[in-house]
Design a protein around this motif. Sequence first.
Motif, PDB file in Angstrom:
ATOM      1  N   CYS A 117      35.694  28.460  34.524  1.00 35.45           N
ATOM      2  CA  CYS A 117      34.737  29.193  35.051  1.00 35.45           C
ATOM      3  C   CYS A 117      35.594  30.329  35.841  1.00 35.45           C
ATOM      4  O   CYS A 117      34.962  31.596  35.671  1.00 35.45           O
ATOM      5  CB  CYS A 117      33.918  28.614  36.395  1.00 35.45           C
ATOM      6  N   MET A 118      36.540  30.204  36.305  1.00 31.66           N
ATOM      7  CA  MET A 118      37.512  31.264  36.927  1.00 31.66           C
ATOM      8  C   MET A 118      37.970  32.107  35.994  1.00 31.66           C
ATOM      9  O   MET A 118      37.952  33.571  36.023  1.00 31.66           O
ATOM     10  CB  MET A 118      38.923  30.784  37.769  1.00 31.66           C
ATOM     11  N   ALA A 119      38.464  31.661  34.852  1.00 32.10           N
ATOM     12  CA  ALA A 119      38.940  32.541  33.555  1.00 32.10           C
ATOM     13  C   ALA A 119      37.705  33.460  33.118  1.00 32.10           C
ATOM     14  O   ALA A 119      37.795  34.635  32.781  1.00 32.10           O
ATOM     15  CB  ALA A 119      39.369  31.802  32.380  1.00 32.10           C
ATOM     16  N   ASN A 120      36.581  32.585  33.108  1.00 30.93           N
ATOM     17  CA  ASN A 120      35.337  33.562  32.522  1.00 30.93           C
ATOM     18  C   ASN A 120      35.111  34.633  33.587  1.00 30.93           C
ATOM     19  O   ASN A 120      34.882  35.911  32.942  1.00 30.93           O
ATOM     20  CB  ASN A 120      34.349  32.686  32.477  1.00 30.93           C
ATOM     21  N   ALA A 121      35.306  34.293  34.857  1.00 29.36           N
ATOM     22  CA  ALA A 121      34.928  35.431  35.928  1.00 29.36           C
ATOM     23  C   ALA A 121      36.014  36.589  35.860  1.00 29.36           C
ATOM     24  O   ALA A 121      35.428  37.755  35.818  1.00 29.36           O
ATOM     25  CB  ALA A 121      34.836  34.940  37.160  1.00 29.36           C
ATOM     26  N   TYR A 122      37.154  36.058  35.564  1.00 31.95           N
ATOM     27  CA  TYR A 122      38.173  37.090  35.447  1.00 31.95           C
ATOM     28  C   TYR A 122      38.057  37.975  34.073  1.00 31.95           C
ATOM     29  O   TYR A 122      38.272  39.454  34.287  1.00 31.95           O
ATOM     30  CB  TYR A 122      39.431  36.583  35.449  1.00 31.95           C
ATOM     31  N   MET A 123      37.747  37.552  33.055  1.00 30.69           N
ATOM     32  CA  MET A 123      37.653  38.152  31.842  1.00 30.69           C
ATOM     33  C   MET A 123      36.426  39.161  31.869  1.00 30.69           C
ATOM     34  O   MET A 123      36.531  40.485  31.307  1.00 30.69           O
ATOM     35  CB  MET A 123      37.317  37.405  30.754  1.00 30.69           C
ATOM     36  N   LYS A 124      35.298  38.761  32.548  1.00 31.50           N
ATOM     37  CA  LYS A 124      34.068  39.642  32.528  1.00 31.50           C
ATOM     38  C   LYS A 124      34.289  40.737  33.547  1.00 31.50           C
ATOM     39  O   LYS A 124      33.812  41.697  33.578  1.00 31.50           O
ATOM     40  CB  LYS A 124      32.989  38.775  32.977  1.00 31.50           C
TER      41      LYS A 124
END
Length: 103
Positions: free
Chosen positions: A45-52
Amino acid sequence: MALSPTAVAARRVFAAAAHSGQEGGSARTWKILSFVVAMPGVAVCMANAYMKMHAHSHDAPEFVPYAHLQLRTKRFPWGDGNHSLFHNPHTNALPDGYESPHH
């Protein structure tokens, strides 16, 4: 209120399962699940938020003076009367547009 025979039997089964002699098993199971499922899930979830966040454009939208969004029947009782209480000059527009051009 009397319980049906099947409800009484199910109650006995659940009560017996609660005291089956495996006191430490459930804590160990939840600890393993925390490390194997929860922590990788939070990382994904953290990686997804960072990429978005990096894919998102940080340019301000063009100001369109919609009359129904800028109704002011009286002035605000603080400051100059034109800014709301929690006014942010980077995101909140005044009736005549954004405050600064380098938004």
